[in-house]
Design a protein around this motif. Structure first.
Motif, mmCIF file in Angstrom:
data_model
loop_
_atom_site.group_PDB
_atom_site.id
_atom_site.type_symbol
_atom_site.label_atom_id
_atom_site.label_comp_id
_atom_site.label_asym_id
_atom_site.label_seq_id
_atom_site.Cartn_x
_atom_site.Cartn_y
_atom_site.Cartn_z
ATOM 1 N N PHE A 443 32.262 40.800 31.370
ATOM 2 C CA PHE A 443 32.779 39.516 30.890
ATOM 3 C C PHE A 443 33.500 39.694 29.558
ATOM 4 N N LYS A 444 34.733 39.200 29.493
ATOM 5 C CA LYS A 444 35.612 39.256 28.319
ATOM 6 C C LYS A 444 36.082 40.677 28.001
ATOM 7 N N SER A 445 35.908 41.570 28.958
ATOM 8 C CA SER A 445 36.450 42.917 28.769
ATOM 9 C C SER A 445 37.947 42.912 29.105
ATOM 10 N N PHE A 448 38.485 42.378 32.742
ATOM 11 C CA PHE A 448 38.246 40.974 33.092
ATOM 12 C C PHE A 448 39.521 40.152 32.901
ATOM 13 N N TYR A 449 40.191 40.309 31.739
ATOM 14 C CA TYR A 449 41.404 39.522 31.468
ATOM 15 C C TYR A 449 42.564 39.957 32.372
ATOM 16 N N ILE A 450 42.647 41.242 32.689
ATOM 17 C CA ILE A 450 43.725 41.709 33.582
ATOM 18 C C ILE A 450 43.578 41.099 34.975
ATOM 19 N N LEU A 451 42.348 41.128 35.507
ATOM 20 C CA LEU A 451 42.109 40.544 36.837
ATOM 21 C C LEU A 451 42.293 39.026 36.830
ATOM 22 N N LEU A 452 42.005 38.389 35.686
ATOM 23 C CA LEU A 452 42.170 36.934 35.579
ATOM 24 C C LEU A 452 43.648 36.542 35.628
ATOM 25 N N LEU A 453 44.505 37.324 34.981
ATOM 26 C CA LEU A 453 45.934 36.995 34.917
ATOM 27 C C LEU A 453 46.722 37.530 36.111
ATOM 28 N N THR A 458 51.287 37.746 40.301
ATOM 29 C CA THR A 458 51.656 38.204 41.652
ATOM 30 C C THR A 458 52.116 37.077 42.562
ATOM 31 N N ILE A 459 51.572 35.853 42.405
ATOM 32 C CA ILE A 459 51.948 34.742 43.311
ATOM 33 C C ILE A 459 53.437 34.406 43.190
ATOM 34 N N PRO A 460 54.009 34.178 41.970
ATOM 35 C CA PRO A 460 55.461 33.904 41.898
ATOM 36 C C PRO A 460 56.303 35.054 42.435
ATOM 37 N N ILE A 461 55.840 36.311 42.171
ATOM 38 C CA ILE A 461 56.597 37.455 42.684
ATOM 39 C C ILE A 461 56.581 37.458 44.208
#
Length: 588
Positions: A443-445, A448-453, A458-461
């Motif tokens: 958590f907060k690693s 964690f932030y990479i997977l969150l963003l 990827t969706i718009p791409i």
């Protein structure tokens, strides 16, 4: 004399009886049912039987009577049929805007009162009227209209529609000459002109009024992409005979010829994307209602004896704008490039007929070979769904020829005896040294932030890539061009490898051009002259400029072997050969 008098009385009695038997009707007709508040209209009440009396017009509420009533009587006897009419005509001008009604008129005949039907008139805002209403240019503008009629404004990509250019002419003027000064452009459409025979004059309505009209031009349009596609106006110069409002000594109306330019309105077509739901993976852009069939000319043959596979699509739709599915054969059956054949008709209802690819296959070895089934998919715009037709498997039985040697399996497992070395088993380790590893909370690693963003990126791409793929799939002409370029690269691959080696390059280049014609036309080109090749291509309706370019590349391949040629010149020759194959493939 008595016989003549008797015959005359017989005819008179017959006519009288016919007129008496005819049902009496009172009809009301107007010159226009839509006009500006400062314009006028003519209304005519007509009874079709003699003996009418005590004609009573409507009250003409919300209208001002500026002329009439004027009466006229007409009686004729043509081919044994008698007709009679008596008319009462008024000229009216509306007093206000809106939807107004002209009430019923009535007349008495044989003691019975008959009435006309009420008529609705739409009155719009005032328009500019010249000081002289008899100005020929104004009269021409009011009585002639050039109109573009579109059968459908929201077709699917690949669905055929038609545009029809009509010239409406009222009975008040005459047309003496027409000349198209600017033809319409159909950018974004595959188009085909539809032949019109004799230009017949028809009767129709324009803005609710009766007009004569002729169809000047008609074309079938098939949109090849989405977006707002514009059909530019057709422009014409027309010589018109316009009444001047004056009469000659004998009472005939004097007309004046006026030349005036007319233009149809610009039309916007907004084609729809083909739906993604249910879209087959093998869909290549076929839109319409089709049948699909694959046939084999011979199922039993000898080695080096040829058979032909025919892949045919028939029906109604965009037959010229998609690729047929390709036949897959075993490597033991040598397959040549297919010959395309088209038997299609183009009319206002669309394209109909059959297109087919004819493959020639030649077996090399004795045996029985399977030609897998083929699937063809199309979209039916009327049903708004996709269909897929799949054929059965075919089998070719080669009775005579060389035997195919069985392949040796190099991966086969060889059995071996197990040999004990005495070291097959070792002691189990009874002691170990364990150390505590440093751990960090997830958590907060950073992970964690990479997977969150990651989804937000990827969706718009993914949406962008899917949209580009859809545009590329719907670009029928572009897909066909890309396939032609791929075919050219295939034939010229050997020549490309020999770039820089003069003799080897030009031999490979000439061989590639001959092999292309051999596969495409099914002819042996090595032993025929360039004149014969020119004749064959002309019979195939290939454009003269493309034929000249093809022959020039062939000639240069012969001459260049005996002259000084640089690498740059060879690369330019390679590009010319590739382009000429692309152009040929688009036309054959």
């Amino acid at each position: 004399m008595g016989k003549v008098r008797g015959a005359f009385m017989l005819i008179f009695c017959f006519v009288t009886t016919f007129l008496a038997a005819q049902e009496a009707t009172l009809t009301a007709t107007v010159s226009k049912n839509k006009l500006a508040v400062n314009q006028r209209l003519r209304i005519e009440f007509t009874i079709n039987k003699q003996g009418g009396d005590n004609f009573s017009p409507p009250k003409f509420t919300n209208f001002k009577v500026v002329g009439g009533p004027s009466q006229s009587v007409s009686q004729s006897w043509v081919n044994g049929k008698t007709s009679f009419s008596q008319s009462y005509t008024y000229i009216l001008q509306p007093n206000k805007k809106g939807e107004l009604t002209i009430g019923e008129a009535s007349i008495k005949i044989s003691g019975k009162t008959i009435k006309s039907e009420a008529i609705k008139i739409i009155v719009l805002d005032a328009v500019d009227i010249p000081k002289n209403p008899n100005d020929p240019n104004y009269i021409a503008q009011q009585n002639i209209h050039l109109v573009a009629e579109i059968s459908k404004s929201r077709p699917y990509v690949g669905e055929g529609i038609y545009v029809e250019y009509r010239l409406y002419v009222s009975e008040n003027v005459s047309v003496y000459d027409t000349n198209v000064t600017e033809a319409p452009q159909y950018n974004g459409f595959w188009n085909q002109a539809i032949k019109i025979n004799n230009y017949p004059v028809k009767m129709g309505k324009y803005n609710g009024e009766d007009y004569r009209y002729i169809v000047l031009q008609k074309a079938l349009l098939i949109p090849t992409k989405t977006g707002n596609l514009t059909i530019d106006p057709m422009k014409m110069d027309i010589v018109i005979g316009v009444p001047t409002g004056r009469a000659d000594f004998f009472g005939n109306v004097i007309t004046r010829n006026v030349q005036k330019e007319f233009a149809s309105a610009k039309k916007i077509i907004n084609p729809r994307y083909l739906p993604l739901e249910g879209k087959p993976t093998n869909f290549t852009g076929a839109v319409g209602d089709f049948n699909f069939d694959v046939t084999l000319s011979k199922e039993v043959l000898k080695a080096n004896e040829s058979s032909q596979i025919k892949v045919a699509v028939s029906g109604k739709g965009n037959l010229k704008l998609f690729e047929l599915p390709e036949v897959t054969t075993p490597v033991e059956l040598e397959k040549y490039q297919p010959e395309r054949k088209e038997k299609v008709q183009v009319n206002s209802s669309g394209i109909s007929g059959e297109v087919s690819d004819l493959y020639t296959v030649v077996p090399q070895y004795k045996g029985k070979y399977k030609i897998p089934n083929i699937s063809f998919s199309y979209f039916n715009p009327n049903e708004r769904k996709y269909h897929t037709i799949t054929t059965d498997d075919f089998f070719v039985d080669v009775l005579e020829g060389k035997e195919l040697k069985p392949a040796i399996d190099t991966n086969a497992t060889q059995k071996q005896d197990v040999v004990s070395t005495g070291n097959n088993f070792r002691y189990i380790q009874t002691k170990s040294n364990l150390e505590l590893l440093d751990t960090e909370d997830f958590f907060k690693s950073n992970l964690f932030y990479i997977l969150l963003l990651l989804p937000l990126i990827t969706i718009p791409i993914g949406v962008f890539i899917a949209k580009k793929a859809e545009e590329r799939s719907n670009d029928l002409i572009g897909n066909k061009l890309r396939k032609a370029e791929k075919l050219a690269k295939k034939y010229l691959s050997e020549a490309q490898k020999q770039l820089g080696k003069k003799e080897a390059f030009y031999e490979a280049l000439e061989r590639a051009l001959h092999n292309y014609l051999k596969a495409k036309l099914g002819i042996e080109t090595a032993d025929i002259s360039k004149e014969k090749i020119t004749e064959i291509l002309e019979n195939k309706k290939v454009e003269p400029t493309t034929i000249i370019q093809f022959i020039e590349v062939l000639k240069h391949s012969d001459m260049a072997r005996y002259s000084q040629i640089t690498n740059t010149e060879m690369e330019a020759e390679f590009e010319r050969a590739k382009q000429v194959i692309v152009q040929l493939d688009k036309q054959l």
